[in-house]
Write an enzyme that holds these catalytic residues in place. Structure first.
Site, short mmCIF file in Angstrom:
data_model
loop_
_atom_site.label_atom_id
_atom_site.label_comp_id
_atom_site.label_asym_id
_atom_site.label_seq_id
_atom_site.Cartn_x
_atom_site.Cartn_y
_atom_site.Cartn_z
N HIS A 109 46.45 33.88 40.90
CA HIS A 109 45.35 33.43 41.75
C HIS A 109 45.35 34.25 43.03
O HIS A 109 46.43 34.59 43.53
CB HIS A 109 45.52 31.93 42.09
CG HIS A 109 44.27 31.32 42.61
ND1 HIS A 109 43.91 31.39 43.93
CD2 HIS A 109 43.29 30.65 41.97
CE1 HIS A 109 42.76 30.77 44.08
NE2 HIS A 109 42.35 30.31 42.92
N ASP A 118 42.92 26.68 35.33
CA ASP A 118 42.33 26.91 34.01
C ASP A 118 43.34 26.87 32.88
O ASP A 118 42.97 26.82 31.71
CB ASP A 118 41.62 28.28 33.99
CG ASP A 118 40.43 28.28 34.92
OD1 ASP A 118 39.68 27.31 34.88
OD2 ASP A 118 40.27 29.24 35.68
N1 ACO Z 1 48.74 38.55 34.02
C1 ACO Z 1 49.50 39.65 34.28
N2 ACO Z 1 49.53 40.27 35.48
C2 ACO Z 1 48.77 39.77 36.45
C3 ACO Z 1 47.96 38.63 36.26
C4 ACO Z 1 47.97 38.01 34.99
N3 ACO Z 1 47.22 36.93 34.74
N4 ACO Z 1 47.30 38.34 37.39
C5 ACO Z 1 47.68 39.27 38.28
N5 ACO Z 1 48.57 40.13 37.71
C6 ACO Z 1 49.25 41.25 38.37
C7 ACO Z 1 48.35 42.47 38.48
O1 ACO Z 1 48.49 43.31 37.35
C8 ACO Z 1 48.87 43.11 39.75
O2 ACO Z 1 50.08 43.77 39.44
P1 ACO Z 1 50.56 45.09 40.28
O3 ACO Z 1 50.56 44.69 41.73
O4 ACO Z 1 51.93 45.38 39.74
O5 ACO Z 1 49.54 46.15 39.96
C9 ACO Z 1 49.22 41.90 40.63
O6 ACO Z 1 49.53 40.84 39.71
C10 ACO Z 1 48.10 41.46 41.54
O7 ACO Z 1 46.93 41.31 40.76
P2 ACO Z 1 45.47 41.42 41.35
O8 ACO Z 1 44.51 41.62 40.24
O9 ACO Z 1 45.46 42.43 42.46
O10 ACO Z 1 45.32 39.99 41.99
P3 ACO Z 1 43.98 39.33 42.43
O11 ACO Z 1 44.32 38.40 43.53
O12 ACO Z 1 42.92 40.37 42.71
O13 ACO Z 1 43.49 38.57 41.12
C11 ACO Z 1 43.11 36.94 39.47
C12 ACO Z 1 43.56 37.22 40.93
C13 ACO Z 1 41.77 37.63 39.21
C14 ACO Z 1 42.95 35.44 39.30
C15 ACO Z 1 44.20 37.50 38.52
O14 ACO Z 1 45.44 36.85 38.76
C16 ACO Z 1 43.80 37.36 37.05
O15 ACO Z 1 43.13 38.24 36.51
N6 ACO Z 1 44.23 36.24 36.37
C17 ACO Z 1 43.83 35.99 35.01
C18 ACO Z 1 42.43 35.37 34.98
C19 ACO Z 1 42.40 33.96 35.49
O16 ACO Z 1 43.22 33.13 35.11
N7 ACO Z 1 41.41 33.66 36.34
C20 ACO Z 1 41.20 32.31 36.88
C21 ACO Z 1 41.46 32.28 38.35
S1 ACO Z 1 41.33 30.63 38.96
C22 ACO Z 1 39.68 30.36 39.08
O17 ACO Z 1 38.86 31.20 39.24
C23 ACO Z 1 39.31 28.99 38.95
#
Ligand code: ACO
Length: 432
Positions: free
Chosen positions: A306, A363
């Site tokens: 998140h 979720d």
């Molecule tokens: N699985 C594996 N790695 C992940 C995940 C994940 N679900 N989420 C983040 N990471 C990693 C990224 O690869 C990144 O790694 P790095 O720094 O080594 O390159 C790091 O964690 C940071 O990730 P970002 O994408 O920069 O984080 P951001 O804050 O932009 O994204 C998000 C948040 C979009 C929710 C992300 O965690 C994600 O894609 N999760 C999966 C989708 C999801 O569950 N979305 C629902 C969110 S809750 C809602 O909207 C109600």
């Protein structure tokens, strides 16, 4: 003395005021930065930018705190109803008995949808996604109920708010029924908001739907947990689109479109699809954990991570409990829940997830709750949208009543070609 931050920009030194929020969070007010220095700030994804002051929701991602108008979401999920929570978000206070009754009466009065709107549904191609349909239909409400121009009057505003909160549920159930070729079930005045929705979704002339308290309670808590989450992607979309002074229906329609994305509200659908995929491939979670960690693989563990929560999402804790209780009450045994539990356990003990502060978000378990209630996967994000509506409305209202309300118009840092001449088509080479 008021706190300031000193900034050295080239040979200039300026002081910028610091704003302190109600929970002591600090923000540097950079609204005069460009005027004073010619510089703008660059913050892709807006992770360090507060776009507004807001009285609605407080969250602390490090501590896992979420409060609506000051009240912890844990208390609301246990003790409140979705309708009461909607009132709280929109009006800033819990309603009295009389106010809650008036609001409920208004919701009942507004629950029918113009019969002509049903014809729209029939014209969407089969397999259209219900989120696309919902976004289009909410926008279409403006044509059926054009009296929005009078919204400066409180009673007119109350009516429009009730209309949206009430009709969105009728419209969502209607789209489900029509997509299945079934008879539309009308709202009933004797049922509360959640029971009414379940009945419109699942009742049919040959198999009456039994409204079970466990299901109503689970849906009620699910919607309360989704009711607001401050400046998330869809709420920011509502605020941004609304800042052009577009009508409320159009702004909400934009919020629904933003919520549809798999990185946002679409994640609840994506989680169940991922769990089904794991089950269909033998149920071993380990390869999926490895894929999620592999930077050359675009796969992410859906329902994990998140932008703001860097500890366990407080909503995920509650929904996990709801999920356990519901499955027990309905005597359901869902293999997806076992896979979800295994996935969570492995991920929470894995260095990658620990180092990246990746925990289950709301979720992760909510899809299993919705599935147990009987909702098909493609309705999951619609369920989220119905829950988030009071939040969207309250943010739109906060903006539209702000005397300093401005159209959102961010800046950019241009990185394209500098000036060059137009080349007529017959003189162009591949570089032109
Ligand atoms: N699985 C594996 N790695 C992940 C995940 C994940 N679900 N989420 C983040 N990471 C990693 C990224 O690869 C990144 O790694 P790095 O720094 O080594 O390159 C790091 O964690 C940071 O990730 P970002 O994408 O920069 O984080 P951001 O804050 O932009 O994204 C998000 C948040 C979009 C929710 C992300 O965690 C994600 O894609 N999760 C999966 C989708 C999801 O569950 N979305 C629902 C969110 S809750 C809602 O909207 C109600």
């Amino acid at each position: 003395m008021n706190e300031t931050i000193k900034l050295i920009a080239g040979d200039m030194e300026i002081e910028l005021p610091v704003i302190t929020g109600a929970e002591n969070e600090k923000a540097v007010d950079i609204s005069s930065l460009r005027q004073l220095t010619g510089y703008v700030t660059l913050d892709p994804g807006l992770g360090n930018t507060a776009t507004c002051l807001s009285d609605i929701t407080f969250m602390d991602g490090e501590k896992g705190i979420l409060r609506y108008r000051g009240i912890p979401v844990e208390q609301l999920a246990k003790q409140s109803s979705f309708v009461e929570t909607a009132y709280l978000l929109i009006n800033g206070k819990l309603p009295s008995h009389q106010e809650l009754t008036q609001f409920s009466v208004l919701l009942n009065d507004q629950s029918l949808v113009h019969e002509d709107m049903q014809k729209f549904y029939g014209n969407f191609p089969p397999r259209s996604h219900p989120m696309g349909i919902l976004s289009a239909m909410v926008n279409a409400l403006r044509s059926f109920y054009p009296e929005l121009e009078n919204m400066t009057r409180q009673d007119a505003l109350d009516m429009v708010v009730a209309r949206l909160i009430s009709k969105i549920r009728t419209m969502a159930a209607m789209s489900y029924k029509i997509s299945r070729g079934h008879k539309v079930i009308y709202p009933r005045p004797d049922l509360d908001y959640c029971s009414n929705f379940l009945n419109m979704m699942f009742d049919n002339p040959v198999k009456p739907y039994e409204i079970r308290k466990e299901c109503v309670d689970a849906l009620n808590a699910f919607w309360i947990l989704h009711a607001d989450h401050e400046q998330n992607c869809s709420t920011s979309a509502v605020r941004l689109v609304g800042s052009a002074r577009v009508n409320l229906y159009a702004a909400i329609s934009a919020g629904i479109a933003a919520l549809w994305g798999p990185l946002h509200g679409g994640a609840n659908q994506a989680v169940v699809e991922m769990l089904e995929n794991i089950r269909d491939n033998g149920g071993n979670v380990k390869p999926y954990i490895e894929r999620a960690k592999d930077k050359n693989d675009p796969f992410r563990l859906m329902g994990f991570g998140h932008r703001v929560y860097k500890s366990y999402d407080p909503r995920a804790k509650i929904i996990k409990q709801i999920c356990d209780n519901l499955l027990e009450a309905l005597e359901l045994d869902d293999s997806l829940l076992d896979i979800a539990r295994q996935l969570e356990e492995v991920a929470l003990n894995d260095d990658y997830f620990i180092d990246h502060h990746l925990y289950p978000n709301v979720d992760f378990y909510s899809g299993i709750v919705l599935r147990s209630l009987g909702f098909p996967t493609n309705m999951f994000t619609v369920m989220f949208a119905i829950g988030r509506l009071p939040g969207w409305i309250s943010h739109w209202m906060e903006d539209s009543t702000d005397p300093k309300w401005k159209i959102y118009r961010p800046r950019q840092v241009y990185t394209g070609p500098t000036i060059r001449d137009y080349v007529p088509i017959n003189k162009r080479d591949s570089e032109s």
